[in-house]
Design an enzyme around this catalytic site. Structure first.
Site, PDB file in Angstrom:
ATOM      1  N   GLU A 247      -1.642  -9.262   3.384  1.00  0.00           N
ATOM      2  CA  GLU A 247      -1.480  -9.916   4.695  1.00  0.00           C
ATOM      3  C   GLU A 247      -2.804 -10.403   5.282  1.00  0.00           C
ATOM      4  O   GLU A 247      -2.835 -11.327   6.087  1.00  0.00           O
ATOM      5  CB  GLU A 247      -0.764  -8.990   5.684  1.00  0.00           C
ATOM      6  CG  GLU A 247      -1.504  -7.725   6.099  1.00  0.00           C
ATOM      7  CD  GLU A 247      -1.234  -6.527   5.196  1.00  0.00           C
ATOM      8  OE1 GLU A 247      -0.931  -6.741   4.006  1.00  0.00           O
ATOM      9  OE2 GLU A 247      -1.335  -5.381   5.673  1.00  0.00           O
TER      10      GLU A 247
ATOM     11  N   CYS B  83       0.834  -1.196   0.000  1.00  0.00           N
ATOM     12  CA  CYS B  83       0.000   0.000   0.000  1.00  0.00           C
ATOM     13  C   CYS B  83       0.876   1.257   0.000  1.00  0.00           C
ATOM     14  O   CYS B  83       1.488   1.560  -1.024  1.00  0.00           O
ATOM     15  CB  CYS B  83      -0.989  -0.058   1.156  1.00  0.00           C
ATOM     16  SG  CYS B  83      -2.484   0.869   0.808  1.00  0.00           S
TER      17      CYS B  83
ATOM     18  N   HIS C 130      -3.704  -5.053   0.518  1.00  0.00           N
ATOM     19  CA  HIS C 130      -3.085  -5.616   1.727  1.00  0.00           C
ATOM     20  C   HIS C 130      -3.158  -7.146   1.680  1.00  0.00           C
ATOM     21  O   HIS C 130      -4.127  -7.729   2.170  1.00  0.00           O
ATOM     22  CB  HIS C 130      -3.822  -5.120   2.974  1.00  0.00           C
ATOM     23  CG  HIS C 130      -3.552  -3.692   3.288  1.00  0.00           C
ATOM     24  ND1 HIS C 130      -2.485  -3.286   4.053  1.00  0.00           N
ATOM     25  CD2 HIS C 130      -4.200  -2.573   2.925  1.00  0.00           C
ATOM     26  CE1 HIS C 130      -2.484  -1.974   4.157  1.00  0.00           C
ATOM     27  NE2 HIS C 130      -3.519  -1.509   3.475  1.00  0.00           N
TER      28      HIS C 130
HETATM   29  N1  GLN Z   1      -1.976   6.789   2.854  1.00  0.00           N
HETATM   30  C1  GLN Z   1      -2.071   6.030   1.649  1.00  0.00           C
HETATM   31  C2  GLN Z   1      -3.446   6.172   1.006  1.00  0.00           C
HETATM   32  O1  GLN Z   1      -4.368   6.591   1.629  1.00  0.00           O
HETATM   33  C3  GLN Z   1      -1.767   4.568   1.904  1.00  0.00           C
HETATM   34  C4  GLN Z   1      -2.735   3.898   2.800  1.00  0.00           C
HETATM   35  C5  GLN Z   1      -2.259   2.553   3.273  1.00  0.00           C
HETATM   36  O2  GLN Z   1      -1.068   2.263   3.221  1.00  0.00           O
HETATM   37  N2  GLN Z   1      -3.156   1.714   3.778  1.00  0.00           N
HETATM   38  O3  GLN Z   1      -3.611   5.844  -0.148  1.00  0.00           O
END
Ligand code: GLN
Length: 552
Positions: free
Chosen positions: A520, A381, A518
């Site tokens: 995970e 992310c 994500h």
């Molecule tokens: N802050 C970034 C976004 O909002 C990444 C968010 C995250 O890593 N879950 O896109």
């Protein structure tokens, strides 16, 4: 079996005794007996969901396929069993009150006085029933500790529940602490007695006690606890501390917990099939080769904020027969220090998800170090977004490239806030801008992604199309796709309509991959996530190369 049975798990004495793991392990044992189960977590805080809470305080926010932002215990439930959880499986005081107040405003209560009993407790009971559709057993964990003011309405609701659905369909399990006092060499039962007394004073008599201890309780101790707490001797179960959390179902089974549960609920099942758990345990016991993964993040002190991540890395290690050691690096400190020194000992670098600008430059220094020194890199992310920014700045000549999250005036917004996108979950076009409500503008939950044939991602998954869970607001800006591709960045995963970039990788590197989702959240101990499996495999290979110092 037709009628659903309900197991309520409460906790006493103090928090962090492992109620979530205990509930997940009970689920694993019942599933191993062939029962169809589900879980629910009832949380006594007033937030409607944990989405807006600081992970530093509350731990990780776990995301389900349907995009619910939930308590991290749902992660344990999904990792230990095959259940798929949704919004219904996590309910907070805030959600309950929100629903009751909405009904009150709508006039549903026909001029009556709206009260905790019966309106709030009825709403709780309806939530419990709604989550237990078409299962044999629903396991409901009550957050907090017995004696807290906040959890009282939940406890009152589960007390009433027994008379609503019948005594034979409800089981109360209470997890408590039996501390070992080193100086006197004894275990103490008093805290357990007090906690059960508290529970009984609100009308709940536990059927089974799970006693968290350092050592197995002797039959005499069990008899004493049974006598004082008014439970059967056989219903006092030792929940002994274990080396690996994946041993808990086996320890519970040895103590006869699942036998007691099915006996008390009068369920007929086959003997549990625990071969896979046994094999997992034996494999974990054999892990010796260490592989060190450097996690570069903001919340370093609290490992709980990356719970699923830590587990997924561990699962990747089990599959590669190596023991994953996690080394946490504060990204702000890395802004001042030389990553070549700080990260010299790691075999792989991982930058996890995150929000806010603190430490962002430090994370990019770690990424640059991994890219230039052929150290395996996995960006999740924010970790993916920063890898693209670092690449844009240093390899594509886009000096000053950034995400508009951190620099709204950047000349090269390679990561930006998308105004409109098509939401596959409900088939509508969604819109947002900087002023949109914080709770409602994230891309949340499962989205499909098409993989580039022959890419590292496609090789790992062995599939053409995958589905992964998201939780972010910003996206890669595909206006820069061509410029980045020309310099060697590969976009190996895109949304089916090609509008959203989901995976990037560098082919001329031992292993360098970032994903917008994500992964995970979908890793299981017996079925590790393909990307974690491959990242650990690459890091293991790296660990076997002679270290720079050895080469000299
Ligand atoms: N802050 C970034 C976004 O909002 C990444 C968010 C995250 O890593 N879950 O896109």
């Amino acid at each position: 079996m037709t009628k659903t049975k309900f197991i309520f798990v409460t906790g006493g004495v103090l928090s962090s005794l492992g109620k979530g793991l205990a509930s997940a392990s009970i689920g694993a044992l019942l599933e191993a007996r062939g029962l169809k189960i589900t879980f629910q977590k009832l949380d006594p805080y007033i937030n409607v969901d944990p989405g807006t809470m600081n992970p530093f305080q509350h731990g990780e926010v776990y995301v389900t396929d349907d995009g619910a932002e939930t308590d991290l215990d749902l992660g344990h439930y999904e990792r230990y069993t095959s259940v798929k959880l949704t919004q219904k499986n996590n309910c907070t005081t805030g959600r309950i009150y929100f629903s009751v107040i909405t009904k009150e405003r709508r006039g549903d209560y026909l001029g009556g006085t709206v009260q905790v009993i019966p309106h709030i407790t009825d709403e709780i009971k309806q939530c419990i029933l709604a989550a237990a559709d078409a299962v044999d057993v629903s396991i409901i964990e009550i957050g907090g500790t017995v004696g807290d003011i906040e959890s009282l309405p939940f406890l009152e609701a589960i007390r009433q529940f027994q008379s609503d659905v019948g005594k034979e369909n409800v089981l109360y399990i209470h997890l408590t602490l039996v501390p070992y006092i080193k100086t006197s060499g004894e275990v103490k039962t008093k805290p357990t007695q007090h906690s059960v007394k508290e529970l009984r004073s609100i009308g709940i008599q536990p059927d089974i006690l799970l006693c968290r201890t350092e050592q197995l309780l002797t039959p005499e101790m069990k008899a004493k606890i049974a006598l004082f707490c008014n439970v059967e001797k056989e219903a006092v179960i030792t929940a002994k501390d274990v080396e690996s959390i994946y041993e808990v179902p086996l320890v519970f089974h040895q103590e006869g917990l699942d036998d007691r549960i099915v006996e008390k609920l009068n369920i007929w099942t086959r003997a549990p099939r625990l071969e896979a758990w046994q094999a997992l345990h034996e494999r974990i016991n054999r892990l010796t080769v260490p592989v060190c993964i450097g996690i570069v993040g903001k919340y370093i002190d609290l490992k709980e904020s990356y719970k699923s991540l830590n587990e997924a890395l561990y699962h990747g290690g089990i599959h590669n027969d190596c023991r994953v050691i996690l080394d946490f690096f504060d990204s702000e400190e890395l802004e001042q220090q030389d990553p070549r020194e700080q990260l010299a000992g790691v075999d792989g670098v991982l930058v996890p998800g995150g929000f806010g600008s603190r430490g962002v430059e430090g994370k990019m220094r770690a990424i640059q170090f991994a890219r230039e020194n052929q150290v395996p890199y996995f960006g999740i992310c924010l970790g993916m977004q920063l890898a693209v920014i670092e690449f844009a700045r240093h390899l594509a000549g886009l000096t000053g490239a950034h995400s508009t999250e951190f620099d709204p005036e950047t000349p090269y917004p390679v990561v930006y806030l998308m105004r409109e996108w098509f939401d596959y979950k409900d088939g509508v076009v969604r819109r947002r801008d900087e002023l949109s409500d914080k709770g409602g503008t994230m891309r949340l939950g499962a989205y499909p992604c098409r993989l580039l044939p022959g890419s590292r991602a496609a090789q790992a998954y062995q599939q053409e199309e995958i589905s992964e869970r998201h939780r972010h607001r910003y996206e890669l800006n595909l206006d820069f796709k061509k410029a980045l591709e020309e310099k060697g960045l590969v976009f190996s995963g895109l949304s089916p309509d090609g509008i959203l970039a989901e995976i990037i990788e560098l082919p001329d590197h031992p292993w360098f991959l970032g994903c917008q989702f994500h992964p995970e959240f979908k890793s299981r101990p017996m079925d590790p996530h393909p990307l974690f499996r491959e990242f650990i495999r690459a890091s293991l290979e790296k660990s076997q190369e002679p270290k720079a110092t050895e080469r000299l």
